[in-house]
Motif scaffolding. Sequence first.
Motif, short mmCIF file in Angstrom:
data_model
loop_
_atom_site.label_atom_id
_atom_site.label_comp_id
_atom_site.label_asym_id
_atom_site.label_seq_id
_atom_site.Cartn_x
_atom_site.Cartn_y
_atom_site.Cartn_z
N ASP A 166 -8.39 -2.79 -7.85
CA ASP A 166 -8.50 -3.54 -6.60
C ASP A 166 -7.97 -4.96 -6.75
O ASP A 166 -7.32 -5.49 -5.84
CB ASP A 166 -9.95 -3.58 -6.12
CG ASP A 166 -10.43 -2.23 -5.60
OD1 ASP A 166 -9.55 -1.38 -5.29
OD2 ASP A 166 -11.65 -2.02 -5.49
N GLU A 167 -8.25 -5.56 -7.91
CA GLU A 167 -7.75 -6.92 -8.14
C GLU A 167 -6.23 -6.90 -8.29
O GLU A 167 -5.54 -7.81 -7.83
CB GLU A 167 -8.40 -7.53 -9.38
CG GLU A 167 -8.09 -9.01 -9.54
CD GLU A 167 -8.85 -9.65 -10.68
OE1 GLU A 167 -8.62 -10.85 -10.93
OE2 GLU A 167 -9.67 -8.95 -11.33
N MET A 168 -5.72 -5.87 -8.94
CA MET A 168 -4.25 -5.73 -9.04
C MET A 168 -3.63 -5.68 -7.65
O MET A 168 -2.63 -6.36 -7.38
CB MET A 168 -3.91 -4.46 -9.82
CG MET A 168 -2.44 -4.08 -9.86
SD MET A 168 -1.88 -3.13 -8.43
CE MET A 168 -2.81 -1.62 -8.64
N ARG B 268 -3.89 -9.17 -6.01
CA ARG B 268 -2.98 -10.14 -6.63
C ARG B 268 -1.53 -9.83 -6.29
O ARG B 268 -0.71 -10.73 -6.10
CB ARG B 268 -3.16 -10.13 -8.15
CG ARG B 268 -4.44 -10.82 -8.61
CD ARG B 268 -4.62 -10.66 -10.13
NE ARG B 268 -5.79 -11.34 -10.62
CZ ARG B 268 -5.76 -12.36 -11.47
NH1 ARG B 268 -4.61 -12.84 -11.91
NH2 ARG B 268 -6.89 -12.92 -11.89
N GLY B 269 -1.19 -8.51 -6.24
CA GLY B 269 0.17 -8.13 -5.91
C GLY B 269 0.55 -8.54 -4.50
O GLY B 269 1.67 -9.04 -4.25
N ILE B 270 -0.35 -8.35 -3.56
CA ILE B 270 -0.09 -8.74 -2.17
C ILE B 270 0.03 -10.25 -2.05
O ILE B 270 0.95 -10.77 -1.39
CB ILE B 270 -1.21 -8.20 -1.25
CG1 ILE B 270 -1.12 -6.67 -1.16
CG2 ILE B 270 -1.11 -8.81 0.15
CD1 ILE B 270 -2.32 -6.02 -0.49
N ARG C 161 4.55 -7.24 -12.39
CA ARG C 161 3.70 -8.06 -13.25
C ARG C 161 2.22 -7.70 -13.07
O ARG C 161 1.49 -7.51 -14.04
CB ARG C 161 3.90 -9.54 -12.94
CG ARG C 161 3.02 -10.46 -13.78
CD ARG C 161 2.91 -11.83 -13.15
NE ARG C 161 4.15 -12.57 -13.27
CZ ARG C 161 4.43 -13.39 -14.29
NH1 ARG C 161 3.56 -13.53 -15.26
NH2 ARG C 161 5.55 -14.06 -14.32
N GLN C 162 1.79 -7.56 -11.81
CA GLN C 162 0.38 -7.29 -11.54
C GLN C 162 -0.01 -5.87 -11.99
O GLN C 162 -1.08 -5.67 -12.57
CB GLN C 162 0.09 -7.48 -10.04
CG GLN C 162 0.15 -8.92 -9.58
CD GLN C 162 1.57 -9.46 -9.44
OE1 GLN C 162 2.51 -8.71 -9.17
NE2 GLN C 162 1.73 -10.77 -9.62
N MET C 163 0.86 -4.90 -11.75
CA MET C 163 0.57 -3.54 -12.19
C MET C 163 0.55 -3.47 -13.72
O MET C 163 -0.28 -2.76 -14.32
CB MET C 163 1.59 -2.55 -11.62
CG MET C 163 1.35 -1.10 -12.00
SD MET C 163 -0.22 -0.43 -11.43
CE MET C 163 0.18 -0.09 -9.70
N TRP C 164 1.46 -4.19 -14.36
CA TRP C 164 1.50 -4.22 -15.82
C TRP C 164 0.19 -4.78 -16.38
O TRP C 164 -0.38 -4.24 -17.33
CB TRP C 164 2.68 -5.09 -16.26
CG TRP C 164 2.99 -5.05 -17.73
CD1 TRP C 164 2.36 -5.74 -18.73
CD2 TRP C 164 4.00 -4.27 -18.37
NE1 TRP C 164 2.92 -5.45 -19.95
CE2 TRP C 164 3.94 -4.55 -19.75
CE3 TRP C 164 4.96 -3.37 -17.90
CZ2 TRP C 164 4.79 -3.96 -20.67
CZ3 TRP C 164 5.82 -2.79 -18.82
CH2 TRP C 164 5.74 -3.08 -20.18
N GLN C 165 -0.30 -5.85 -15.77
CA GLN C 165 -1.55 -6.47 -16.22
C GLN C 165 -2.73 -5.52 -16.02
O GLN C 165 -3.64 -5.47 -16.84
CB GLN C 165 -1.78 -7.79 -15.48
CG GLN C 165 -0.80 -8.88 -15.87
CD GLN C 165 -0.93 -10.12 -15.01
OE1 GLN C 165 -0.80 -10.07 -13.79
NE2 GLN C 165 -1.21 -11.24 -15.65
N TYR C 166 -2.69 -4.77 -14.93
CA TYR C 166 -3.74 -3.76 -14.69
C TYR C 166 -3.70 -2.69 -15.78
O TYR C 166 -4.74 -2.32 -16.35
CB TYR C 166 -3.55 -3.15 -13.31
CG TYR C 166 -4.26 -1.82 -13.13
CD1 TYR C 166 -5.65 -1.73 -13.13
CD2 TYR C 166 -3.52 -0.64 -13.00
CE1 TYR C 166 -6.29 -0.50 -12.99
CE2 TYR C 166 -4.15 0.59 -12.85
CZ TYR C 166 -5.54 0.66 -12.85
OH TYR C 166 -6.17 1.86 -12.72
N ASP D 179 0.82 -1.21 0.00
CA ASP D 179 0.00 0.00 0.00
C ASP D 179 0.86 1.27 0.00
O ASP D 179 0.50 2.28 -0.61
CB ASP D 179 -0.95 0.00 1.20
CG ASP D 179 -2.11 -0.96 1.01
OD1 ASP D 179 -2.44 -1.27 -0.15
OD2 ASP D 179 -2.69 -1.41 2.02
N GLN D 180 2.00 1.22 0.67
CA GLN D 180 2.92 2.36 0.64
C GLN D 180 3.46 2.57 -0.77
O GLN D 180 3.59 3.71 -1.24
CB GLN D 180 4.07 2.13 1.61
CG GLN D 180 3.68 2.24 3.08
CD GLN D 180 4.77 1.73 4.01
OE1 GLN D 180 5.82 1.26 3.57
NE2 GLN D 180 4.53 1.82 5.31
#
Length: 316
Positions: free
Chosen positions: A260-262, A265-267, A247-252, A214-215
């Motif tokens: 929210d899903e990004m 999934r990232g966590i 990877r997760q931010m890229w997919q978002y 989150d930071q």
Amino acid sequence: MHSKDAVIAIYGPTASGKTALSLALCEQLDCEIISVDSALIYRGMNIGTAKPSAAEQAQVPHHLLDIRDPSETYSAADFQKDASALIEDIQQRGKVPLLVGGTMLYFKALLEGLSHLPESDVEVRKKLTDELHEKGLTKLHNQLQQVDPVSAERIHPNDPQRILRALEVYELSGKSLTELTKERHGQLDKPIYQFAVAPAERHVLHERIEQRFDQMLAQPFEDEVKELFARRDLHPNLPSIRSVGYRQMWQYLAGEFSYDEMRERGIIATRQLAKRQMTWLRSWPDVHWLTTGESDMEAKVFEVIQQPAKKFESKD
């Protein structure tokens, strides 16, 4: 330190407090930090990797940060060569090499050495591939059983890529893959003090991971990845973009799922990474464990380094 030619290593899962501990030790020891992290090597990837800040890097010399463009690759063998040279250089200048990170494959390459396997050969690979089409995979697996029963036991009969590679290694070298992987070269020939830092409870590590993610999002991590996304020469199959969080931010950004899903999934991916790191560490020999957040971590480190260090010995 008792052993003047020793190296210090600080292992630990992501978000466990390795950076804070290493900087605290550097205030009392004349150290230079060698990063052991497969994501910190990339330029322009700062927030998502929790890269030491400019102030932290000014406080103590850091090595193996920002040494590759995200479009490039960097192997465990590259790390072994670079880290070995840095250790020699740092010690020759009368300082202490402090290895800090969570990429255990890099640590393994440095401490245990690497096997010298023959590179793939086009003609041999074509011959074996033709045999695969003519005889079938079962026949090739039986062939592997004859020349390398240990690998045949380990490799699934329906795994053509690994079966072909094991047979290729045997044809090129005259030795089995099992034999060659036992022959390691380039092991660190120096005494080492090894420490692992992690929270005592798994839920505490999970909370720290969520807080860190989150930071990152607040810093803002999204803008950092947008710059990489906009380059158009990067793609999700590169090691840099496969890094946890990226990877997760890229997919978002590619529209594959919601913000929210990004985040979720990232966590989750970061927690899975931490679990793998802990699994490695629990099997690691001669590690002194430290608890994240305890007030006497540094004192425990100094108590250990007053004793003689010994060279790394693998359990394998």
